[in-house]
Write an enzyme that holds these catalytic residues in place. Structure first.
Site, PDB file in Angstrom:
ATOM      1  N   ASP A  61       0.888  -1.166   0.000  1.00 57.34           N
ATOM      2  CA  ASP A  61       0.000   0.000   0.000  1.00 57.34           C
ATOM      3  C   ASP A  61       0.922   1.211   0.000  1.00 57.34           C
ATOM      4  OD1 ASP A  61      -1.568   2.179   0.489  1.00 57.34           O
ATOM      5  OD2 ASP A  61      -2.621   1.322   2.216  1.00 57.34           O
ATOM      6  N   TYR A 152      -6.788  15.703  -7.374  1.00 53.93           N
ATOM      7  CA  TYR A 152      -5.923  14.935  -8.289  1.00 53.93           C
ATOM      8  C   TYR A 152      -4.863  15.849  -8.910  1.00 53.93           C
ATOM      9  CZ  TYR A 152      -4.657  11.834 -12.178  1.00 53.93           C
ATOM     10  OH  TYR A 152      -3.971  11.055 -13.078  1.00 53.93           O
TER      11      TYR A 152
HETATM   12  N1  LIG Z   1      -5.487   6.662 -17.114  1.00 50.26           N
HETATM   13  C1  LIG Z   1      -5.240   7.928 -17.442  1.00 50.26           C
HETATM   14  O1  LIG Z   1      -5.921   8.506 -18.301  1.00 50.26           O
HETATM   15  C2  LIG Z   1      -4.084   8.657 -16.777  1.00 50.26           C
HETATM   16  C3  LIG Z   1      -3.707   9.920 -17.279  1.00 50.26           C
HETATM   17  C4  LIG Z   1      -2.637  10.595 -16.700  1.00 50.26           C
HETATM   18  C5  LIG Z   1      -1.940  10.017 -15.652  1.00 50.26           C
HETATM   19  N2  LIG Z   1      -2.314   8.791 -15.183  1.00 50.26           N
HETATM   20  C6  LIG Z   1      -1.556   8.226 -14.062  1.00 50.26           C
HETATM   21  O2  LIG Z   1      -0.966   6.996 -14.459  1.00 50.26           O
HETATM   22  C7  LIG Z   1      -0.838   6.138 -13.318  1.00 50.26           C
HETATM   23  C8  LIG Z   1      -1.427   4.774 -13.631  1.00 50.26           C
HETATM   24  O3  LIG Z   1      -2.809   4.937 -13.889  1.00 50.26           O
HETATM   25  P1  LIG Z   1      -3.695   3.818 -14.603  1.00 50.26           P
HETATM   26  O4  LIG Z   1      -4.576   4.533 -15.544  1.00 50.26           O
HETATM   27  O5  LIG Z   1      -2.847   2.696 -15.071  1.00 50.26           O
HETATM   28  O6  LIG Z   1      -4.600   3.350 -13.345  1.00 50.26           O
HETATM   29  P2  LIG Z   1      -5.300   1.949 -12.999  1.00 50.26           P
HETATM   30  O7  LIG Z   1      -6.450   2.316 -12.114  1.00 50.26           O
HETATM   31  O8  LIG Z   1      -5.537   1.132 -14.207  1.00 50.26           O
HETATM   32  O9  LIG Z   1      -4.178   1.208 -12.141  1.00 50.26           O
HETATM   33  C9  LIG Z   1      -3.744   1.731 -10.913  1.00 50.26           C
HETATM   34  C10 LIG Z   1      -3.072   0.616 -10.119  1.00 50.26           C
HETATM   35  O10 LIG Z   1      -2.669   1.203  -8.862  1.00 50.26           O
HETATM   36  C11 LIG Z   1      -3.038   0.309  -7.821  1.00 50.26           C
HETATM   37  N3  LIG Z   1      -3.233   1.061  -6.584  1.00 50.26           N
HETATM   38  C12 LIG Z   1      -4.232   1.910  -6.260  1.00 50.26           C
HETATM   39  N4  LIG Z   1      -4.071   2.346  -4.996  1.00 50.26           N
HETATM   40  C13 LIG Z   1      -2.934   1.769  -4.527  1.00 50.26           C
HETATM   41  C14 LIG Z   1      -2.240   1.814  -3.293  1.00 50.26           C
HETATM   42  N5  LIG Z   1      -2.699   2.533  -2.261  1.00 50.26           N
HETATM   43  N6  LIG Z   1      -1.087   1.099  -3.168  1.00 50.26           N
HETATM   44  C15 LIG Z   1      -0.627   0.353  -4.203  1.00 50.26           C
HETATM   45  N7  LIG Z   1      -1.249   0.238  -5.383  1.00 50.26           N
HETATM   46  C16 LIG Z   1      -2.397   0.943  -5.537  1.00 50.26           C
HETATM   47  C17 LIG Z   1      -4.322  -0.359  -8.299  1.00 50.26           C
HETATM   48  O11 LIG Z   1      -4.578  -1.575  -7.598  1.00 50.26           O
HETATM   49  C18 LIG Z   1      -4.015  -0.562  -9.778  1.00 50.26           C
HETATM   50  O12 LIG Z   1      -3.339  -1.786  -9.986  1.00 50.26           O
HETATM   51  C19 LIG Z   1      -1.539   6.871 -12.157  1.00 50.26           C
HETATM   52  O13 LIG Z   1      -0.584   7.536 -11.366  1.00 50.26           O
HETATM   53  C20 LIG Z   1      -2.414   7.871 -12.868  1.00 50.26           C
HETATM   54  O14 LIG Z   1      -2.730   9.002 -12.067  1.00 50.26           O
HETATM   55  C21 LIG Z   1      -3.361   8.098 -15.719  1.00 50.26           C
END
Ligand SMILES: NC(=O)c1ccc[n+]([C@@H]2O[C@H](COP(=O)([O-])OP(=O)(O)OC[C@H]3O[C@@H](n4cnc5c(N)ncnc54)[C@H](O)[C@@H]3O)[C@@H](O)[C@H]2O)c1
Length: 252
Positions: A61, A152
């Site tokens: 976590d 965010y």
């Molecule tokens: N998806 C988008 O459009 C987007 C755009 C810009 C930036 N991002 C960033 O990219 C990164 C990845 O996003 P994604 O779209 O792959 O998200 P996702 O929701 O598909 O995956 C996120 C992962 O983080 C894990 N997670 C959540 N809380 C956690 C915690 N407390 N400890 C450990 N693991 C935890 C989840 O279990 C999941 O496996 C993030 O930092 C997100 O803010 C995403």
């Protein structure tokens, strides 16, 4: 030809899904041994099993200092080193300055920003031994103003500022550790699929459908992570790398 991350050990937070999952797969393909660190044990273990000997799942976590200490101890015992830290785990909560509650703000700041502080601080002693690369997942939300994501956006801004600070600190201390942030716009992952309004599917807005669209694939971001993790980017430090097909310069 030597793989781009041969003999390196990389830890990817949030490695069980979306961008993290794609990064784990690409880092392993490039010769790294990879720690899939996540709170989702089922998906994380399944991915580590799929990759085989080069991968290991660690329950983490990212908002917990104690969990970070246990995870880094496990990495040291298992691999004896750490070369790459990818702070990717994150959560998204909707809410403008008039809507977001203090609890929501704290939850987002804790998972998105405290995590990067804790991860870098806890991993630094291992990274320092031979040098390495830290890659932090921020967002274009840190650069522009997205009215409905106050917590965010602030958390992603904190990541960008922290990244520059850590890059400067490591350079001054001659640690041979680089620290860079990546700023995507939309990515086709479970996070964005949950965030779009009902009836709107981000899959309809991918750059595959139209190169001028703003939604990229997790593999596009993973490619940037691999580049920043590898020695190919050895002269790149403290940057904010946008992965957004130029959307930001057109106005988000
Ligand atoms: N998806 C988008 O459009 C987007 C755009 C810009 C930036 N991002 C960033 O990219 C990164 C990845 O996003 P994604 O779209 O792959 O998200 P996702 O929701 O598909 O995956 C996120 C992962 O983080 C894990 N997670 C959540 N809380 C956690 C915690 N407390 N400890 C450990 N693991 C935890 C989840 O279990 C999941 O496996 C993030 O930092 C997100 O803010 C995403």
């Amino acid at each position: 030809m030597t793989a781009r991350l041969q003999d390196k050990v990389a830890l990817v937070t949030g490695g069980a899904s979306g961008v993290g999952r794609a990064a784990v797969i690409q880092l392993a393909r490039e010769g790294a041994r990879v720690i899939v660190a996540d709170i989702d044990r089922e998906a994380g273990t399944a991915l580590a099993t799929e990759i085989g000997d080069a991968a290991m799942f660690v329950m983490l976590d990212v908002a917990s200092q104690q969990a970070w200490q246990s995870a880094i101890t496990e990495v040291e015992e298992h691999f004896g080193r750490l070369d790459v830290l990818v702070n990717n785990a994150g959560i998204l909560r909707l809410g403008s300055i008039e809507e977001a509650t203090l609890d929501e703000w704290r939850q987002v700041m804790s998972v998105n920003a405290d995590s990067v502080f804790l991860g870098c601080q806890t991993a630094l002693p291992l990274l320092k031994r031979q040098g390495g690369s830290i890659v932090n997942l921020s967002s274009v939300a840190a650069l522009g103003g997205i009215d409905h994501y106050v917590a965010y956006s602030a958390s992603k801004g904190a990541i960008a500022a922290m990244t520059r600070t850590i890059a400067t600190h490591c350079r001054r201390q001659k640690y041979r550790i680089r620290c860079n942030s990546i700023h995507p716009d939309g990515i086709l992952t479970p996070m964005s699929q949950r965030a779009y309004p009902p009836g709107v599917d981000p899959a309809d807005y991918t750059i595959d459908a139209d190169p001028m669209n703003r939604v990229c694939l997790p593999e596009d971001v993973a490619a940037a992570i691999v580049f920043l993790a590898s020695d190919e980017s050895r002269a790149i430090n403290g940057i904010e790398l946008r992965v957004d097909s130029g959307q930001f310069v057109m106005g988000i």
